[in-house]
Design a protein around this motif. Structure first.
Motif, mmCIF file in Angstrom:
data_model
loop_
_atom_site.group_PDB
_atom_site.id
_atom_site.type_symbol
_atom_site.label_atom_id
_atom_site.label_comp_id
_atom_site.label_asym_id
_atom_site.label_seq_id
_atom_site.Cartn_x
_atom_site.Cartn_y
_atom_site.Cartn_z
ATOM 1 N N PRO A 185 64.835 -25.904 12.882
ATOM 2 C CA PRO A 185 65.234 -26.031 11.477
ATOM 3 C C PRO A 185 66.757 -26.135 11.342
ATOM 4 O O PRO A 185 67.499 -25.543 12.127
ATOM 5 C CB PRO A 185 64.729 -24.728 10.845
ATOM 6 C CG PRO A 185 63.704 -24.190 11.781
ATOM 7 C CD PRO A 185 64.081 -24.663 13.143
ATOM 8 N N LYS A 204 64.966 -29.049 7.003
ATOM 9 C CA LYS A 204 65.306 -29.900 8.146
ATOM 10 C C LYS A 204 65.986 -31.162 7.636
ATOM 11 O O LYS A 204 65.424 -31.905 6.822
ATOM 12 C CB LYS A 204 64.038 -30.301 8.927
ATOM 13 C CG LYS A 204 64.330 -31.182 10.133
ATOM 14 C CD LYS A 204 65.120 -30.446 11.205
ATOM 15 C CE LYS A 204 65.530 -31.324 12.356
ATOM 16 N NZ LYS A 204 66.307 -30.592 13.369
ATOM 17 N N MET A 261 58.480 -28.202 12.983
ATOM 18 C CA MET A 261 59.337 -27.010 13.046
ATOM 19 C C MET A 261 58.520 -25.781 13.435
ATOM 20 O O MET A 261 58.989 -24.929 14.195
ATOM 21 C CB MET A 261 60.056 -26.792 11.704
ATOM 22 C CG MET A 261 61.165 -27.805 11.492
ATOM 23 S SD MET A 261 62.233 -27.386 10.108
ATOM 24 C CE MET A 261 61.218 -27.936 8.728
#
Ligand SMILES: Nc1ncnc2c1ncn2[C@@H]1O[C@H](COP(=O)(O)OP(=O)(O)OP(=O)(O)O)[C@@H](O)[C@H]1O
Length: 253
Positions: A57, A13, A50
């Protein structure tokens, strides 16, 4: 069916130029307790975000029992059985402990319009029975008629957990479950987490290294977004890189 509850591959990320989680690949087995540790800013919360669908992501995969969950809404992910217990007072202060948990269990009975729950007492029986079971599990049965606002700090944390359990999680994500607790409250919470881990996979973010070493089946160490180490407590505590990154090379884990 697989015995891996959660699998990530290359999970990444980025926030602008900052890579908060950087190519994390891990497999969390079903059942038991897994802890994610690491210094402030290591990416632990972003990893959770996430998994729960709060953040998409930038790249990489997330599978829950072999099925991809990337791109799914947080609501859909909860329905799959991934539930996060928040450390905020995420309940109705004026309602009783039982009412708070019952409202959360109601959400899991489909086929009823919200008005059914208020008009027909029969529609409430199952959610109430489920809520009472949960109150036993979270050790708040004696406080069932107490307004949430009157609970002690440790009890509020139990109630938050009860609301998460109402969603019947297969994977329970917990963010610093013992933060701010007294030693007695911490001991009770640890017992509770261990009991829950017999029915669901539990993943903790936890800063208290003694607790982590004590209760975890495996530990993932994040540092600057990367998975620095992964394994059972004895492997982690003897890992020089973990000592260096997490404790500044000074102490022992
Ligand atoms: N929504 C966001 N926008 C921009 N940057 C973010 C965002 N969320 C997190 N970050 C940054 O990503 C990095 C990782 O943050 P994260 O909160 O995941 O770390 P953490 O390991 O949970 O830290 P802590 O233990 O302090 O909670 C940090 O540098 C943080 O400032």
């Amino acid at each position: 069916m697989t015995d891996v509850a959660l699998k990530t591959e290359g999970l990444t990320k980025k926030f602008g130029t900052l890579t908060a989680v950087d190519g994390v690949s891990l497999e969390i087995p079903a059942g038991g307790i897994t802890s994610i540790i690491g210094p402030n800013g290591a990416g632990k919360t972003t990893f959770f975000n996430m998994v729960t669908g709060k953040h998409t992501p930038t790249s990489g995969t997330i599978e829950f029992f072999g099925e991809s969950i990337v791109g799914e809404s947080p609501h859909r992910i909860v329905n799959r059985g991934i539930v996060r217990s928040f450390q905020i007072n995420n309940f109705f202060q004026d309602l009783t402990v039982l009412e708070n948990v019952r409202l959360a269990t109601q959400a899991h009975y489909s086929g009823f319009a919200p008005s059914d729950f208020t008009r027909h007492h029969a529609a409430l029986e199952e959610p109430i029975a489920d809520a009472r079971d949960i109150l036993e599990r979270i050790q708040l049965a004696e406080e069932s008629a107490t307004p949430a606002a009157n609970l002690a700090y440790g009890q509020r944390r139990h109630l938050e957990l009860g609301i998460a359990l109402a969603a019947d999680p297969d994977l329970l994500l917990m963010d610093e479950p013992t933060a701010g607790m007294s030693p007695d409250e911490t001991g009770e919470m640890v017992e509770l987490i261990e009991a829950i881990s017999e029915e669901a996979t539990v993943v903790l973010i936890e800063h208290d290294v003694d607790i982590v070493m004590d209760i975890s089946d495996q530990i993932g160490v994040l540092n600057e977004g990367q998975l620095l180490a992964w394994g059972p407590p004895e492997t982690i505590s003897s890992d020089d890189r973990v000592q260096e990154a997490y404790l500044g090379g000074g102490g022992s884990v």
